[in-house]
Design a protein around this motif. Structure first.
Motif: not given
Ligand code: CAA
Length: 410
Positions: A219, A254-255, A258, A263-264, A266
């Motif tokens: 990130s 995925q990170r 996101e 947003r996360t 799921r």
């Protein structure tokens, strides 16, 4: 910001040890469900270095292959950097052994970089700076990532071991990948996620915490590189990551997604999960085959993925943009963007290591355990005979006599 002149990777080659362990077999020996290693971690095999195969021998084999296949004259190399966390001496760099064994010119700056799995990216960006500064005066740099990932028998890290070297020639006329200096973002934070005390041959890891540290570093470095852009992934043809085990690349992707969506994601949200898996299958999964076959090679693992991409799809992706992320525990990281060379198709076959991988020997679990134990003592063994370990036809470490390491072709 505009980049002034092209710089990047002009040649690439991989070299690794002669033996491998099948992870399903390892799982059975450790009383574990094989699916944990093959599906849960995404690994199929791991390369195992015996006592005669070390960071120097692998670095030299990869370096020689890169120079030979891409017809680079050793005299053109003005900087040699070996990135490794598996040095063979507290003082003397692997790079200076490699310098002699590769027959490089004395007019060459030579050193080793260490920052866990980050050493080669540090070497790559340092050599790009060396070229951009004008100090290279037309010469090229040779950056070699060489490592043996070892966590010890029966540890949680054991299925994420591996060994190998990737050599890269860096130049101002990069045939394979141009890297944009203005797109490079960095991240550093002192964390105890993975380390190797001076007294230990095996790395220690706080495994689950190391995954968190990796994702935080991704990130941070991506934010430094491209800010909060939400449209980058759709403009890229591939996303390459540091790959300690294949599943980590999925977590990394995925990170990134996101970050773009803000947003996360799921698993319970079917639509977003489908978007993630589709993006991963398109941008990442095809380029993780070599990593799944070889295992973690620490500093070289990102660049092994680059070899995988170029050997399979170089021609098809010529001129396209990709991202690269390097993570070294401890921790340091870099995220950057690159453009695949337009003539890369011509090199697609020569950088493919499939043939040498196919000739590797499958080690039984008792053979693997015996090799690990012999390798633990190798630094203090006076005479090692490569033939005793089924080795011939390469460069080997043959023991330490009178406190000096010896290397011979056999
Ligand atoms: N079938 C299918 N999947 C299974 C399964 C089964 N029977 N059993 C478990 N799994 C899945 C788990 O759900 C998990 O997947 P998710 O992460 O998606 O949930 C995966 O298999 C692994 O299971 P565990 O987390 O239970 O495994 P573990 O605790 O034994 O160890 C590890 C995993 C922490 C990665 C360990 O191997 C380790 O410490 N490795 C070394 C450290 C490392 O590689 N860290 C990576 C980040 S740091 C870095 O990148 C630098 C570097 O190179 C070291």
């Amino acid at each position: 910001m505009k980049d002034s002149a092209p710089v990047g990777i002009d040649a690439l080659a991989f070299a690794g040890p002669a033996g491998f362990v099948d992870l399903a077999e390892l799982a059975r020996a450790r009383d574990t469900d094989p699916a944990k290693f093959t599906k849960g971690l995404g690994q199929h095999r791991m390369a195992i270095a015996g006592p005669c195969e070390d960071t120097v021998t692998m670095a030299v084999e990869a370096g020689a292959e890169a120079l030979r296949t891409f017809a680079v004259d050793p005299d053109e190399i003005g900087t040699l950097i070996v990135g490794t966390e598996t040095g063979v001496d507290h003082s003397k760099p692997v790079a200076v052994y490699a310098h002699e064994l590769l027959g490089l010119s004395e007019r060459c700056r030579t050193f080793e970089t260490k920052h866990a799995c980050y050493g080669a990216m540090a070497g790559l960006t340092a050599s790009m700076d060396w070229i951009a500064s004008g100090r290279a005066r037309g010469r090229k740099a040779l950056v070699i990532a060489s490592d043996i990932a070892s966590y010890g028998l029966g540890t949680p890290g054991e299925p994420t071991q591996g060994a190998g070297a990737v050599a890269m020639v860096v130049s101002d006329q990069p045939r394979l990948l141009e890297i944009r200096p203005s797109s490079i973002g960095d991240y550093t934070r002192q964390v105890m996620d993975f380390w190797r005390p001076l007294y230990s041959k095996h790395a220690l890891a706080d495994g689950h915490y190391s995954i968190e540290c990796y994702l935080d570093a991704l990130s941070g470095a991506r934010m430094d590189a491209v800010g909060d852009r939400g449209d980058l992934l759709q403009q890229l043809s591939a996303c390459l990551y540091h790959v300690p085990f294949v599943k980590m690349a999925f977590k990394a992707h995925q990170r990134e997604l996101e970050m773009e969506l803000g947003r996360t994601i799921r698993r319970s949200e079917a639509q977003e999960w489908a978007q993630l898996t589709e993006s991963y299958e398109h941008l990442c999964a095809p380029w993780l085959k070599l990593n799944a076959e070889i295992g973690n090679i620490y500093t070289g693992s990102l660049f092994l993925s680059l070899i995988d991409l170029l050997r399979q799809a170089g021609k098809q992706l010529a001129g396209r943009d990709i991202s690269l992320f390097s993570y070294g525990s401890g921790c340091g990281a870099t995220y950057c963007l690159g453009q695949i060379g337009t003539e890369v198709g011509a090199w697609q076959t020569v950088i493919d290591p499939s043939e040498s991988l196919a000739s590797r020997r499958r080690l039984s679990i008792p053979e693997y355990e015996a090799l690990v134990r012999a390798a633990e003592k190798a630094d203090r063994t006076e005479r090692l005979n490569p033939a005793d370990f089924g080795l011939s036809g390469g460069l080997y470490y043959t023991g330490t006599r009178n406190d000096r390491r010896h290397y011979e072709r056999g």
